[in-house]
Design a protein around this motif. Structure first.
Motif, PDB file in Angstrom:
ATOM      1  N   PRO A   1       0.819  -1.213   0.000  1.00 36.23           N
ATOM      2  CA  PRO A   1       0.000   0.000   0.000  1.00 36.23           C
ATOM      3  C   PRO A   1       0.858   1.271   0.000  1.00 36.23           C
ATOM      4  N   LEU A   2       0.341   2.278  -0.648  1.00 36.97           N
ATOM      5  CA  LEU A   2       0.991   3.582  -0.689  1.00 36.97           C
ATOM      6  C   LEU A   2       0.269   4.479   0.296  1.00 36.97           C
ATOM      7  N   GLU A   3       0.922   4.769   1.416  1.00 38.30           N
ATOM      8  CA  GLU A   3       0.335   5.670   2.398  1.00 38.30           C
ATOM      9  C   GLU A   3       1.406   6.635   2.884  1.00 38.30           C
ATOM     10  N   GLY A   4       0.976   7.819   3.297  1.00 37.18           N
ATOM     11  CA  GLY A   4       1.907   8.835   3.762  1.00 37.18           C
ATOM     12  C   GLY A   4       2.279   9.791   2.641  1.00 37.18           C
ATOM     13  N   ASP A   5       3.492  10.321   2.712  1.00 33.18           N
ATOM     14  CA  ASP A   5       3.945  11.311   1.739  1.00 33.18           C
ATOM     15  C   ASP A   5       4.071  10.687   0.355  1.00 33.18           C
ATOM     16  N   ALA A   6       3.564  11.413  -0.633  1.00 29.41           N
ATOM     17  CA  ALA A   6       3.607  10.959  -2.020  1.00 29.41           C
ATOM     18  C   ALA A   6       3.572  12.181  -2.925  1.00 29.41           C
ATOM     19  N   GLN A   7       3.577  11.936  -4.224  1.00 30.16           N
ATOM     20  CA  GLN A   7       3.451  13.023  -5.195  1.00 30.16           C
ATOM     21  C   GLN A   7       2.460  12.621  -6.273  1.00 30.16           C
ATOM     22  N   ARG A   8       1.824  13.645  -6.849  1.00 29.96           N
ATOM     23  CA  ARG A   8       0.934  13.446  -7.989  1.00 29.96           C
ATOM     24  C   ARG A   8       1.501  14.220  -9.165  1.00 29.96           C
ATOM     25  N   VAL A   9       1.616  13.553 -10.294  1.00 29.10           N
ATOM     26  CA  VAL A   9       1.977  14.209 -11.544  1.00 29.10           C
ATOM     27  C   VAL A   9       0.704  14.299 -12.370  1.00 29.10           C
ATOM     28  N   SER A  10       0.382  15.490 -12.826  1.00 22.73           N
ATOM     29  CA  SER A  10      -0.743  15.689 -13.738  1.00 22.73           C
ATOM     30  C   SER A  10      -0.169  16.126 -15.077  1.00 22.73           C
ATOM     31  N   VAL A  11      -0.529  15.395 -16.117  1.00 26.42           N
ATOM     32  CA  VAL A  11      -0.055  15.679 -17.470  1.00 26.42           C
ATOM     33  C   VAL A  11      -1.269  16.106 -18.291  1.00 26.42           C
ATOM     34  N   TYR A  12      -1.253  17.327 -18.786  1.00 23.59           N
ATOM     35  CA  TYR A  12      -2.352  17.869 -19.575  1.00 23.59           C
ATOM     36  C   TYR A  12      -1.951  17.855 -21.041  1.00 23.59           C
ATOM     37  N   ILE A  13      -2.695  17.091 -21.835  1.00 29.08           N
ATOM     38  CA  ILE A  13      -2.382  16.905 -23.246  1.00 29.08           C
ATOM     39  C   ILE A  13      -3.679  16.905 -24.042  1.00 29.08           C
ATOM     40  N   GLY A  14      -3.589  16.702 -25.344  1.00 27.37           N
ATOM     41  CA  GLY A  14      -4.762  16.587 -26.204  1.00 27.37           C
ATOM     42  C   GLY A  14      -4.980  15.139 -26.608  1.00 27.37           C
TER      43      GLY A  14
ATOM     44  N   ILE B   1      11.353  10.556 -18.308  1.00 33.39           N
ATOM     45  CA  ILE B   1      10.634   9.784 -19.321  1.00 33.39           C
ATOM     46  C   ILE B   1       9.475  10.600 -19.871  1.00 33.39           C
ATOM     47  N   LEU B   2       8.728  11.252 -18.973  1.00 35.66           N
ATOM     48  CA  LEU B   2       7.633  12.107 -19.416  1.00 35.66           C
ATOM     49  C   LEU B   2       8.150  13.271 -20.249  1.00 35.66           C
ATOM     50  N   ASP B   3       9.309  13.817 -19.873  1.00 35.04           N
ATOM     51  CA  ASP B   3       9.895  14.918 -20.632  1.00 35.04           C
ATOM     52  C   ASP B   3      10.171  14.494 -22.075  1.00 35.04           C
ATOM     53  N   GLU B   4      10.587  13.257 -22.254  1.00 36.35           N
ATOM     54  CA  GLU B   4      10.844  12.720 -23.590  1.00 36.35           C
ATOM     55  C   GLU B   4       9.535  12.467 -24.347  1.00 36.35           C
ATOM     56  N   MET B   5       8.517  11.988 -23.656  1.00 30.32           N
ATOM     57  CA  MET B   5       7.271  11.594 -24.310  1.00 30.32           C
ATOM     58  C   MET B   5       6.349  12.766 -24.629  1.00 30.32           C
ATOM     59  N   VAL B   6       6.309  13.779 -23.764  1.00 26.77           N
ATOM     60  CA  VAL B   6       5.352  14.877 -23.894  1.00 26.77           C
ATOM     61  C   VAL B   6       6.033  16.048 -24.592  1.00 26.77           C
ATOM     62  N   SER B   7       5.772  16.190 -25.896  1.00 26.96           N
ATOM     63  CA  SER B   7       6.411  17.266 -26.644  1.00 26.96           C
ATOM     64  C   SER B   7       5.626  18.570 -26.542  1.00 26.96           C
ATOM     65  N   GLY B   8       4.333  18.474 -26.302  1.00 30.26           N
ATOM     66  CA  GLY B   8       3.494  19.652 -26.121  1.00 30.26           C
ATOM     67  C   GLY B   8       2.463  19.364 -25.051  1.00 30.26           C
ATOM     68  N   GLY B   9       2.359  20.212 -24.073  1.00 28.84           N
ATOM     69  CA  GLY B   9       1.421  19.999 -22.979  1.00 28.84           C
ATOM     70  C   GLY B   9       1.971  20.601 -21.708  1.00 28.84           C
ATOM     71  N   LEU B  10       1.346  20.266 -20.612  1.00 29.83           N
ATOM     72  CA  LEU B  10       1.719  20.802 -19.310  1.00 29.83           C
ATOM     73  C   LEU B  10       1.908  19.636 -18.351  1.00 29.83           C
ATOM     74  N   VAL B  11       3.010  19.634 -17.607  1.00 32.06           N
ATOM     75  CA  VAL B  11       3.281  18.606 -16.605  1.00 32.06           C
ATOM     76  C   VAL B  11       3.448  19.309 -15.267  1.00 32.06           C
ATOM     77  N   VAL B  12       2.643  18.894 -14.275  1.00 30.98           N
ATOM     78  CA  VAL B  12       2.628  19.515 -12.954  1.00 30.98           C
ATOM     79  C   VAL B  12       2.906  18.446 -11.910  1.00 30.98           C
ATOM     80  N   VAL B  13       3.747  18.766 -10.916  1.00 31.13           N
ATOM     81  CA  VAL B  13       4.025  17.847  -9.812  1.00 31.13           C
ATOM     82  C   VAL B  13       3.560  18.499  -8.519  1.00 31.13           C
ATOM     83  N   GLU B  14       2.795  17.743  -7.719  1.00 33.77           N
ATOM     84  CA  GLU B  14       2.288  18.239  -6.442  1.00 33.77           C
ATOM     85  C   GLU B  14       2.639  17.258  -5.335  1.00 33.77           C
ATOM     86  N   ASP B  15       3.015  17.788  -4.186  1.00 32.06           N
ATOM     87  CA  ASP B  15       3.196  16.956  -2.995  1.00 32.06           C
ATOM     88  C   ASP B  15       1.829  16.688  -2.394  1.00 32.06           C
ATOM     89  N   LEU B  16       1.638  15.483  -1.873  1.00 29.96           N
ATOM     90  CA  LEU B  16       0.378  15.142  -1.234  1.00 29.96           C
ATOM     91  C   LEU B  16       0.598  14.079  -0.175  1.00 29.96           C
TER      92      LEU B  16
END
Length: 115
Positions: free
Chosen positions: A2-15, A87-102
């Motif tokens: 199980p994943l509990e406690g401190d983690a991060q969320r990556v949101s990738v906004y693309i078309g 890896i995401l930097d290589e794959m996502v040529s256009g869009g928005l990538v956001v990292v949040e602590d949670l």
């Protein structure tokens, strides 16, 4: 595990028309995350949105737009997210990538679904 406690969320906004080596980009990202053993990834398709160029993309009454907004959300520990970001930097040529602590307060499998 199980994943509990401190983690991060990556949101990738693309078309929805974005691709990676001939595959829908959102699908390719989720498949890559699974191959890397990332805790979880989900794709959501928007009905309307706009990005940097301010062009509105929306679902049409008689059919879908050719390029609806999509969001890929990925959650795992910070060290695992750090290995994913290049890896995401290589794959996502256009869009928005956001990292949040949670903080994950509950991560349980549904009892009727296999692990």
């Amino acid at each position: 595990m199980p994943l509990e406690g401190d983690a991060q969320r990556v949101s990738v906004y693309i078309g929805s028309s974005d691709t990676w080596h001939g595959t829908n980009l959102a699908v390719a990202i989720v498949e890559r995350c699974r191959a890397l053993g990332i805790a979880g990834a989900t794709v959501s398709r928007g009905v309307m949105g706009y990005g940097r160029n301010s062009r509105i993309h929306r679902a049409q009454m008689l059919g879908l737009s050719q390029d609806l907004p999509e969001r890929v959300e990925i959650i795992d520990r910070a060290d695992r997210i750090a290995t994913l970001l290049p890896i995401l930097d290589e794959m996502v040529s256009g869009g928005l990538v956001v990292v949040e602590d949670l903080r994950v307060v509950r991560d349980r499998h549904h009892p009727s679904q296999p692990d």
